[in-house]
Design an enzyme around this catalytic site. Structure first.
Site, PDB file in Angstrom:
ATOM      1  N   LYS A  11      -4.356  -6.181   2.563  1.00  0.00           N
ATOM      2  CA  LYS A  11      -5.206  -6.913   2.047  1.00  0.00           C
ATOM      3  C   LYS A  11      -5.089  -8.412   1.981  1.00  0.00           C
ATOM      4  O   LYS A  11      -5.808  -9.109   1.737  1.00  0.00           O
ATOM      5  CB  LYS A  11      -5.900  -6.337   0.446  1.00  0.00           C
ATOM      6  CG  LYS A  11      -5.727  -4.933   0.384  1.00  0.00           C
ATOM      7  CD  LYS A  11      -6.604  -4.401   1.718  1.00  0.00           C
ATOM      8  CE  LYS A  11      -6.432  -2.708   1.718  1.00  0.00           C
ATOM      9  NZ  LYS A  11      -4.939  -2.410   1.914  1.00  0.00           N
ATOM     10  N   SER A  19      -5.559   4.803   5.265  1.00  0.00           N
ATOM     11  CA  SER A  19      -4.522   4.160   5.726  1.00  0.00           C
ATOM     12  C   SER A  19      -4.387   3.964   7.362  1.00  0.00           C
ATOM     13  O   SER A  19      -4.885   5.168   7.849  1.00  0.00           O
ATOM     14  CB  SER A  19      -3.144   4.540   5.641  1.00  0.00           C
ATOM     15  OG  SER A  19      -2.122   4.098   6.002  1.00  0.00           O
ATOM     16  N   GLU A  38      -6.784   4.370  -0.524  1.00  0.00           N
ATOM     17  CA  GLU A  38      -6.490   4.844   0.892  1.00  0.00           C
ATOM     18  C   GLU A  38      -5.846   6.613   0.492  1.00  0.00           C
ATOM     19  O   GLU A  38      -5.223   6.913  -0.457  1.00  0.00           O
ATOM     20  CB  GLU A  38      -5.310   4.292   1.316  1.00  0.00           C
ATOM     21  CG  GLU A  38      -5.728   2.967   2.080  1.00  0.00           C
ATOM     22  CD  GLU A  38      -4.649   2.260   2.771  1.00  0.00           C
ATOM     23  OE1 GLU A  38      -5.141   1.318   3.502  1.00  0.00           O
ATOM     24  OE2 GLU A  38      -3.296   2.410   2.624  1.00  0.00           O
ATOM     25  N   ASP A  59       0.859  -1.265   0.055  1.00  0.00           N
ATOM     26  CA  ASP A  59       0.136   0.128  -0.230  1.00  0.00           C
ATOM     27  C   ASP A  59       1.068   1.409   0.006  1.00  0.00           C
ATOM     28  O   ASP A  59       0.438   2.132  -0.583  1.00  0.00           O
ATOM     29  CB  ASP A  59      -0.998  -0.060   1.072  1.00  0.00           C
ATOM     30  CG  ASP A  59      -2.128  -0.819   1.162  1.00  0.00           C
ATOM     31  OD1 ASP A  59      -2.008  -1.644   0.142  1.00  0.00           O
ATOM     32  OD2 ASP A  59      -3.211  -0.461   1.705  1.00  0.00           O
ATOM     33  N   CYS A  69       0.605  -8.240   4.835  1.00  0.00           N
ATOM     34  CA  CYS A  69       0.454  -6.959   4.652  1.00  0.00           C
ATOM     35  C   CYS A  69      -1.189  -6.923   4.320  1.00  0.00           C
ATOM     36  O   CYS A  69      -1.865  -7.760   4.216  1.00  0.00           O
ATOM     37  CB  CYS A  69       1.253  -6.224   3.437  1.00  0.00           C
ATOM     38  SG  CYS A  69       2.914  -5.893   4.115  1.00  0.00           S
TER      39      CYS A  69
END
Length: 554
Positions: free
Chosen positions: A121, A468, A442, A78, A119
């Site tokens: 997802k 985030s 995000e 991300d 991480c």
């Protein structure tokens, strides 16, 4: 065993020939086949060590009498995807991960699984797959990154993004920005604060799907390899006892997860992921349950970005089990739930000790009497929206100000960096929802820019996108319904007054109802025509954020 249906008998000789092509012996084929779902890759810092975790899991499985077989799952970083079109491909991978894991497991007849995510997802995607497949499963993540150090202070990824805002505002120079760049992320692992990845890895412990320490043991510690070996051994015990994910992830387990979420001050993204996982378990997840649980669950941890402590500090303080032990003192948990240890939560946390009351506040001396997340409702979000209350400055818990309206994150960040946002403003970023984005990006870049400029105690930001876990300030996301599907956020005009009252769970657009109806008759929600492929299919089928941005709804 499941694999017997494709291994035993004369009719399965062709299948056995292909197993032999893999180099598997008859002895290995006589044992349970354990799928090792490894998210290892060379682009995500949180995943670059998963090759070592995978080898440790394989050894643990073999030591306990199973046959480990590895196959991959994807993952998006991300942080690297942040602030550009790549972020449209983050949340959407959650379903790709769940679906591809389902396909691999059912096509090849595994008897059990060890999931190796790390991480954002990646963790919920594999939890969704575990619930859907419902065969014995244990999780072991890659672990959190150690905190960085800049000018004698601990730092994390949110510090880096905020440094960009400070640089833009002229508050730091080139050398200082470079120092942040070189020293903020010092090791492999999921970023070192209580961001989404670490939130979900901690909640995997609380849900009962991972062993003690999974959420907090740093990625670079050898204890992480020991944990991986034990995870490999433990899946064999689950097969023996026939303990499956849906025996573990019960309605009570999700209640416990929300309690721990409130106590830890987890990412608002948990309010997307927990409903999606519950959906796969056949459990209805009421978004307002968050407020009911928050009302009686104290927030006892202030990890970055909410405070000065980091995942390594939580680990040294006793980890997730110490937090659960504090919550249990007030009877806030159902500790009778089964876990992947083969024992109940009560048995697991018996003897847990809070080793640092500066990191984990005692339950009688919390940071706040209420939990870390709040769900707000009002005419602007009749189906709900979410804020990380524990990361909001006290002076911003109640706020009213003029709307500054943008139809994309790019539009907003350009104006923020130009210095045209004023104290008191309410930034509105729309058409970034699950369908309208698509992918519900995000918003760490704009929120960090605001914080870096020193405006986080004076400016609010609302969006139908998401934030985030590194975000702090009065940042309210998941506005539902979203703009692309006719939500009121689509009809907000520049200068409209927006009222936010987090303690009372309210958010209102202070515009006369007749004026709103007039706008609705004159304005049509925007539709993005330049999307194709997977994003287009996702946009057409995804649910709203209040339902967890789910594709495969029951």
């Amino acid at each position: 065993m499941i694999k017997d249906t494709i291994v035993n008998g004369f009719e399965n000789a062709p299948h056995r020939s292909l197993y032999h092509a893999l180099g598997l012996t008859e002895e290995e084929l006589s044992r349970p086949l354990i799928g090792i779902v490894s998210s290892y890759n060379e682009i995500v810092p949180g995943h670059m060590n998963l090759d070592k975790i995978t080898e440790a899991v394989k050894l643990g499985v073999a030591m306990a009498g199973g046959t480990p077989i590895v196959f991959p799952a994807i993952a998006v970083c991300d942080g690297i995807a942040m602030g550009h079109r790549g972020m449209k491909y983050s949340l959407v991978t959650r379903d790709l991960i769940a679906d591809s894991t389902e396909a691999m497991v059912l096509a090849h007849g595994f008897d059990g699984l060890v999931m190796i995510p790390n991480c954002d997802k990646n963790v919920p995607g594999l939890l969704m797959a575990a619930a859907r497949l419902n065969i014995p499963t244990v999780f072991v993540s890659g672990g959190p990154m150690l905190a960085g150090h800049v000018k004698g202070k601990k730092t994390s990824l949110s510090s880096m993004f905020e440094a960009v805002g400070a640089y833009s505002a002229g508050k730091i120079d080139d050398d200082t920005l470079c120092e942040y760049e070189k020293h903020t992320c010092p090791t492999c692992g999921s970023c070192s604060g209580m961001y989404t990845a670490n939130s979900m890895n901690c909640l995997t412990e609380v849900l009962g799907m991972a062993l003690k320490g999974n959420g907090t043991i740093p990625a670079v510690y050898s204890a992480r390899l020991e944990l991986a070996k034990h995870a490999g051994m433990q899946v064999m015990k689950l097969i023996e006892k026939n303990i499956r994910p849906r025996d573990i992830m019960t309605e009570a387990a999700f209640h416990n997860a929300l309690c721990a979420d409130m106590a830890l001050g987890c990412s608002t993204n948990s309010m997307l992921h927990l409903p999606a996982i519950a959906n796969e378990c056949g459990i209805d997840f009421d978004l307002d349950m968050a407020n009911r649980i928050s009302a009686k669950t104290p927030n006892i941890c202030h990890l970055a970005p909410a405070g000065p402590t980091y995942m390594e500090d939580l680990n040294e303080a006793g980890g997730v089990y110490a937090v659960l032990h504090e919550l249990d003192k007030k009877g806030l948990l159902d500790t009778s739930v089964m876990t992947c240890t083969g024992k109940t939560m009560a048995e697991n946390i018996r003897g847990a000790v809070n080793l640092n009351e500066d990191v984990i506040r005692p339950i009688d001396n919390p940071y706040s009497a209420t939990g870390g997340i709040a769900v707000l409702r009002g005419n602007l979000a009749p189906d709900g929206c979410v804020v990380k209350r524990s990361a909001v400055a006290p002076e911003m818990l109640v706020h009213e100000g003029p709307a500054r309206v943008f139809d994309s994150e790019e539009e907003a960040i350009k104006v923020i960096y130009s210095g045209k946002i004023k104290p008191g403003d309410v930034i509105v970023i729309r058409y970034e929802g699950p369908s309208g984005g698509p992918g519900m990006r995000e918003m760490l870049s704009p929120t960090s820019a605001i914080a870096g400029m020193g405006l986080d105690k004076e400016v609010a930001l609302i969006t139908d996108g998401r934030f985030s876990g590194a975000t702090r300030g009065a940042s309210i996301g998941h506005i539902s319904p979203e703009a692309a599907r006719g939500g009121l956020i689509a009809y907000v005009n520049e200068g409209d007054i927006i009222s936010i009252n987090i303690p009372e769970y309210k958010i209102e657009l202070k515009v006369d109802e007749k004026e709103i109806e007039k706008r609705k008759s004159e304005i049509k929600p925007k539709v993005k025509e330049d999307i194709s492929g997977y994003l287009k299919r996702y946009a057409q089928s995804v649910s709203s954020a209040d339902k967890g941005a789910i594709i495969n709804r029951r």
